[in-house]
Design an enzyme around this catalytic site. Structure first.
Site, short mmCIF file in Angstrom:
data_model
loop_
_atom_site.label_atom_id
_atom_site.label_comp_id
_atom_site.label_asym_id
_atom_site.label_seq_id
_atom_site.Cartn_x
_atom_site.Cartn_y
_atom_site.Cartn_z
N TYR A 45 1.90 -9.69 2.04
CA TYR A 45 1.45 -9.56 2.73
C TYR A 45 3.45 -8.78 3.97
O TYR A 45 4.55 -8.63 2.90
CB TYR A 45 1.68 -11.17 3.60
N ARG A 64 7.68 -0.86 2.89
CA ARG A 64 7.51 -2.01 2.04
C ARG A 64 5.74 -2.27 1.94
O ARG A 64 5.65 -2.68 0.48
CB ARG A 64 8.07 -3.02 2.34
N ARG A 116 -15.10 -14.82 -9.66
CA ARG A 116 -13.00 -15.37 -10.71
C ARG A 116 -13.42 -14.65 -11.79
O ARG A 116 -14.58 -15.03 -12.98
CB ARG A 116 -13.63 -16.79 -10.85
N HIS A 118 -9.82 -13.21 -14.10
CA HIS A 118 -8.56 -12.98 -14.00
C HIS A 118 -7.65 -11.03 -13.80
O HIS A 118 -6.98 -10.91 -13.41
CB HIS A 118 -7.56 -13.37 -15.39
N LYS A 163 6.27 -8.13 -1.81
CA LYS A 163 6.12 -9.32 -1.25
C LYS A 163 4.23 -10.34 -1.35
O LYS A 163 3.94 -9.55 -0.31
CB LYS A 163 6.29 -8.48 0.28
N GLU A 195 18.51 -14.41 -4.14
CA GLU A 195 18.21 -14.76 -2.84
C GLU A 195 17.98 -16.34 -2.31
O GLU A 195 18.06 -17.13 -2.75
CB GLU A 195 17.42 -13.72 -2.46
#
Length: 299
Positions: A45, A64, A116, A118, A163, A195
């Site tokens: 995101y 980014r 589904r 992995h 992110k 952070e």
């Protein structure tokens, strides 16, 4: 037990969103339950702040987004101009339906829909969701008095530079400060500053602004580059290096930075005053310069 239909909830906004090529009311948007973003958090995101209808540091946010998508091997589904056009459409819609002057644009891109497994299935069409909402900035009282934070060990994964929509670690970290009535959780990994749960952290000592290095343990916030630019313009020394917990505790000033916090002073950490317990002069200079940068920059 009967639960209310969340789609009909009055708390859900009626504003538009962009979903897979179409603009639709957010409360009507639907994705498959087999979307890998829902099943695995397999997506990224980006959050774009917009002041007065203008996206701030758009190119840096897009760079980014490209980096995060590249790390997950998801092709970028839109070009720069297309992303900007979507953002501007949602900004304009929100400004006509609310009194909001400043907005946040949330971009989410997942790998897409698949049975589904992995293993990353090749050739999926990414799911794209873009929403807009009001940007709630720090209050005048927070700017005048600073904010309280708590600290914790950084228990998240070791790819914090992505992110990712897989934000459970950040959710748990932020809840630590929420439970303590604080604004943020400042985290350390192996005794060194990383952070905060949803912010970058800056240490000021003897007039020098210091932050952790840009590596896989820290999400490089867009304000990393901005604060470096502001420090250069202001003649403030700027360093990125490993910072020990002892250095954090001995700081003259501690600062948070994020899209909504902009730059914000921490005046209490773990119930102890930071410096003299008041927002410091470096914060004041950086915040003023930040506002000048916002006023000067358009897309």
């Amino acid at each position: 037990m009967n639960f209310p239909d969340p789609v009909q909830s009055p708390s859900l906004p009626a504003s538009l969103c962009y979903l897979n090529g179409e603009f639709t009311p957010l409360r009507d948007a639907r994705i498959s339950v087999l979307d890998r973003g829902f099943i695995f958090g397999d997506g990224v995101y980006e959050v774009l702040p917009a002041y007065g209808g203008r996206v701030f540091r758009f190119e840096q946010h897009m760079a980014r987004l490209d980096r995060s998508l590249g790390e997950l091997r998801i092709p970028n589904p839109l070009g720069r101009d297309e992303w900007l056009a979507v953002a501007q459409r949602l900004i304009e819609d929100l400004r006509t339906t609310t009194s909001s002057i400043n907005q946040l644009i949330y971009i989410q891109v997942t790998r897409g829909v698949a049975v589904r497994d992995h293993v990353m299935p090749p050739g999926l069409r990414p799911t794209v969701l873009v929403t807009a909402g009001e940007m709630k900035l720090a209050t005048p009282a927070q700017r005048e008095l600073g904010v309280a934070c708590v600290s914790a060990d950084d228990f998240r994964w070791e790819k914090a530079h992505i992110k990712s929509t897989s934000l459970l670690g950040a959710v748990l970290a932020r809840q630590i400060s929420a439970d303590a009535g604080a604004v943020e959780t400042v985290m350390y990994r192996d005794g060194f500053l990383s952070e905060a749960a949803a912010s970058n952290v800056w240490v000021v000592k003897d007039g020098v602004v210091m932050g952790p290095p840009k590596d896989h343990l820290v999400l490089e916030g867009i304000r990393f580059g901005l604060i470096e630019d502001l420090c250069r313009d202001l003649g403030i020394r700027f360093e990125l290096r490993r910072i020990s917990r002892a250095e954090v505790l001995a700081a003259d000033e501690l600062l948070l930075s994020s899209a909504t916090k902009e730059v914000l002073p921490i005046t209490t950490l773990d119930d102890r005053p930071v410096g003299n317990g008041r927002p410091g002069p470096v914060y004041a200079r950086l915040y003023a310069a930040y506002q000048q940068a916002v006023a000067a920059q358009s897309v």
